[in-house]
Scaffold this motif. Sequence first.
Motif, PDB file in Angstrom:
ATOM      1  N   GLY A  78       0.499  -1.287   0.090  1.00 24.09           N
ATOM      2  CA  GLY A  78      -0.186   0.006  -0.022  1.00 24.09           C
ATOM      3  C   GLY A  78       0.891   1.408   0.029  1.00 24.09           C
ATOM      4  N   SER A  79       0.477   2.311  -0.725  1.00 28.08           N
ATOM      5  CA  SER A  79       0.919   3.506  -0.832  1.00 28.08           C
ATOM      6  C   SER A  79       2.039   3.631  -1.775  1.00 28.08           C
ATOM      7  CB  SER A  79       1.457   4.111   0.495  1.00 28.08           C
ATOM      8  OG  SER A  79       1.394   5.547   0.498  1.00 28.08           O
ATOM      9  N   CYS A  80       2.759   2.568  -2.112  1.00 28.45           N
ATOM     10  CA  CYS A  80       3.676   2.635  -3.012  1.00 28.45           C
ATOM     11  C   CYS A  80       3.606   2.377  -4.239  1.00 28.45           C
ATOM     12  CB  CYS A  80       4.872   1.384  -2.517  1.00 28.45           C
ATOM     13  SG  CYS A  80       5.535   1.736  -0.843  1.00 28.45           S
ATOM     14  N   ALA A 139      12.921  12.407  -5.834  1.00 32.89           N
ATOM     15  CA  ALA A 139      11.913  11.410  -5.011  1.00 32.89           C
ATOM     16  C   ALA A 139      10.699  12.391  -4.699  1.00 32.89           C
ATOM     17  CB  ALA A 139      12.531  10.691  -4.107  1.00 32.89           C
ATOM     18  N   GLY A 140       9.415  11.629  -4.181  1.00 32.38           N
ATOM     19  CA  GLY A 140       8.468  12.223  -3.661  1.00 32.38           C
ATOM     20  C   GLY A 140       8.964  13.049  -2.542  1.00 32.38           C
ATOM     21  N   ALA A 141       9.655  12.458  -1.614  1.00 36.45           N
ATOM     22  CA  ALA A 141      10.168  13.058  -0.324  1.00 36.45           C
ATOM     23  C   ALA A 141      10.880  14.568  -0.874  1.00 36.45           C
ATOM     24  CB  ALA A 141      11.002  12.236   0.428  1.00 36.45           C
ATOM     25  N   GLN A 142      11.756  14.536  -1.992  1.00 32.18           N
ATOM     26  CA  GLN A 142      12.454  15.647  -2.401  1.00 32.18           C
ATOM     27  C   GLN A 142      11.544  16.588  -2.916  1.00 32.18           C
ATOM     28  OE1 GLN A 142      15.782  15.657  -5.146  1.00 32.18           O
ATOM     29  NE2 GLN A 142      16.781  17.212  -4.207  1.00 32.18           N
ATOM     30  N   TYR A 246      -0.282  19.402  -2.425  1.00 31.04           N
ATOM     31  CA  TYR A 246      -0.865  17.992  -2.663  1.00 31.04           C
ATOM     32  C   TYR A 246       0.226  16.992  -2.860  1.00 31.04           C
ATOM     33  CZ  TYR A 246      -3.857  14.530  -5.155  1.00 31.04           C
ATOM     34  OH  TYR A 246      -4.517  13.307  -5.572  1.00 31.04           O
ATOM     35  N   ASP A 247       0.064  16.136  -1.833  1.00 27.00           N
ATOM     36  CA  ASP A 247       1.204  14.885  -2.011  1.00 27.00           C
ATOM     37  C   ASP A 247       0.541  13.850  -2.994  1.00 27.00           C
ATOM     38  OD1 ASP A 247       2.292  12.293  -1.555  1.00 27.00           O
ATOM     39  OD2 ASP A 247       2.354  12.269   0.636  1.00 27.00           O
ATOM     40  N   GLY A 248       1.132  13.731  -4.243  1.00 25.44           N
ATOM     41  CA  GLY A 248       0.588  12.875  -5.271  1.00 25.44           C
ATOM     42  C   GLY A 248       0.636  11.693  -5.344  1.00 25.44           C
ATOM     43  N   LEU A 272       6.919   9.874 -10.023  1.00 24.00           N
ATOM     44  CA  LEU A 272       6.658   9.041 -11.438  1.00 24.00           C
ATOM     45  C   LEU A 272       7.114   7.602 -11.143  1.00 24.00           C
ATOM     46  CD1 LEU A 272       8.714  11.795 -13.567  1.00 24.00           C
ATOM     47  CD2 LEU A 272       6.148  11.559 -12.972  1.00 24.00           C
ATOM     48  N   HIS A 273       7.803   7.315 -10.331  1.00 24.36           N
ATOM     49  CA  HIS A 273       8.239   5.874 -10.110  1.00 24.36           C
ATOM     50  C   HIS A 273       6.965   4.962  -9.521  1.00 24.36           C
ATOM     51  CE1 HIS A 273       9.286   8.373  -6.749  1.00 24.36           C
ATOM     52  NE2 HIS A 273       9.328   7.355  -5.959  1.00 24.36           N
ATOM     53  N   LYS A 274       6.085   5.735  -9.093  1.00 22.61           N
ATOM     54  CA  LYS A 274       4.740   5.025  -8.531  1.00 22.61           C
ATOM     55  C   LYS A 274       3.799   4.925  -9.692  1.00 22.61           C
ATOM     56  CE  LYS A 274       5.742   6.066  -3.745  1.00 22.61           C
ATOM     57  NZ  LYS A 274       5.060   6.701  -2.437  1.00 22.61           N
ATOM     58  N   THR A 275       3.342   6.045  -9.826  1.00 18.10           N
ATOM     59  CA  THR A 275       2.082   6.394 -10.767  1.00 18.10           C
ATOM     60  C   THR A 275       2.450   5.950 -12.145  1.00 18.10           C
ATOM     61  OG1 THR A 275       1.573   8.146  -9.220  1.00 18.10           O
ATOM     62  CG2 THR A 275       0.301   7.850 -11.437  1.00 18.10           C
TER      63      THR A 275
HETATM   64  C1  LIG Z   1       5.754   7.109  -1.157  1.00 17.68           C
HETATM   65  C2  LIG Z   1       5.211   8.273  -0.573  1.00 17.68           C
HETATM   66  C3  LIG Z   1       5.685   9.522  -0.418  1.00 17.68           C
HETATM   67  C4  LIG Z   1       7.095   9.503  -0.445  1.00 17.68           C
HETATM   68  O1  LIG Z   1       7.788   9.484  -1.828  1.00 17.68           O
HETATM   69  P1  LIG Z   1       9.233   8.951  -2.105  1.00 17.68           P
HETATM   70  O2  LIG Z   1       9.152   9.036  -3.598  1.00 17.68           O
HETATM   71  O3  LIG Z   1       9.323   7.534  -1.537  1.00 17.68           O
HETATM   72  O4  LIG Z   1      10.412   9.760  -1.596  1.00 17.68           O
HETATM   73  C5  LIG Z   1       5.182  10.392   0.315  1.00 17.68           C
HETATM   74  N1  LIG Z   1       3.779  10.453   0.521  1.00 17.68           N
HETATM   75  C6  LIG Z   1       2.922   9.358   0.396  1.00 17.68           C
HETATM   76  C7  LIG Z   1       1.583   9.028   0.645  1.00 17.68           C
HETATM   77  C8  LIG Z   1       3.774   8.101  -0.194  1.00 17.68           C
HETATM   78  O5  LIG Z   1       3.194   7.109  -0.340  1.00 17.68           O
END
Ligand SMILES: *Cc1c(COP(=O)(O)O)cnc(C)c1O
Length: 488
Positions: A78-80, A139-142, A246-248, A272-275
């Motif tokens: 989940g979430s990944c 990355a998302g965090a960055q 917005y955390d996408g 991008l690596h997720k969606t």
């Molecule tokens: C994965 C995730 C992040 C962080 O993204 P990374 O690419 O792992 O740094 C932030 N918020 C949510 C809800 C996530 O699932």
Amino acid sequence: MITREVPLIFTAGAPGRTGYMPPASDVQEESVDTLIPAAYLRDEAPPLPELSELEVVRHFINLSRLNHAVDVGFYPLGSCTMKYNPKVNEAAAALPGFARIHPYQPEESVQGALAMMWHLGRYLCEISGLHAASLQPAAGAQGELAGLMVIKAYHEAQGAGQQRREVIVPDSAHGTNPASAAMCGYKVITVPSDSQGGMDLEALQAAVGPATAGLMLTNPNTLGLFDANIVEIARIVHEAGGLLYYDGANANAILGISRPGEMGFDVVHFNLHKTFSTPHGGGGPGAGPIVVCKELEPFLPVPVVVKKADDTYALDYDRPQSVGRVRSFYGNFGVLVRAYTYIRRLGPDGLKQVSETAVLHANYLLSKLKPYFDLPYDRVCMHEFVLSGKRQKAKGVRTLDIAKRMLDFGIHAPTVYFPLIVDEALMIEPTETETLETLDAFVEVMTTIAREVEENPEVVKEAPHHTPVGRLDETRAARQPNLRWRPS
Ligand SMILES: *Cc1c(COP(=O)(O)O)cnc(C)c1O
């Protein structure tokens, strides 16, 4: 406990064995001593193993077979968003024109790469309903940090930098949200969720004020639930003078269906690596581009890829209000090529179908598993959902045990103990790429484990039984990683 082992590569091979047969050199050999300064030369050659090509290939193939991957089996983490990553993306990223360019090449010689980046930025603007993009964050965090730096620069430009010191996050937030806000120098204010799993509007109203710099939210949130109050939430934050981030990471639920810009958000990051399908996990690589509204465009990181009047592309560094550079060169360029390929291959209708199918799959699993596990928020979910292992805990079996038992059936465990507001959480995200047969097989495994908890809890508590290694000290592995082998 190790039950299946690949021997160390240092125990294989024999002196003088090689894996290559180069032709005789036809250039005059110079002595090593004249090429490399003495200070950098070792006294002795390192004791490297000497191996045939086949020994090397077998060693690494056998190591890789100890791993789980989405190309091996189901991965509902989940979430990944561990969706299947189409191999055509790899073919595109390996094209010499993309793979072999150098970041210091002059702009006129990398027009194709810049055009690809410019178009990807435009697609992300269209998908998010916002105005301008930076592809730099790795990355998302960055992306979160870069987006918050943009928000901060905006408030500073308004003369409100000193006053707006707080960032609001819900208690369901991903850990990176408060961490990024703190890293950006903000005080984090946590707002509780309501009984429906959404943001508590009264608590939000009480939390906002002249010190609010912004709110960070993901919608659907980490419970897999869409917060239908989002327009009201945006109004409350904007009226207080704050901006919405917005955390996408959960964008897999909304592609072509709803847009963060229309929900009222000012900044978005995409993973991008997720969606948009790049192999990820185990540390990357990823990409977390940010997309912002018109008012925030001047503050984007430099350089920004721009299209000039003569239809050529360039890297624009001339942005006096920019927050500066956040990543070297072009960002994680190979990930950008994969995302571009994925978007082009699916097109707008295909992307919408991705999200519709992801949501359908999650609801299918939810309805099948609901009788066997507790469900803290009983609503239609988006692309993922969160069960609770409370009922099983009463039998002495923890969610961690259930997750370990799933490995015995060749399934990667879901995310566990997150979000923090659900007791014994099990967060399941099937993604759109799995077949009905795989989803049904997963239901079968989950109901089998639920039955084992009733009838034979020890088998679950001692799991896994059929993996290369048994239970590890995960805390120690995370806090004191020792990845280096030394001869004893
Ligand atoms: C994965 C995730 C992040 C962080 O993204 P990374 O690419 O792992 O740094 C932030 N918020 C949510 C809800 C996530 O699932």
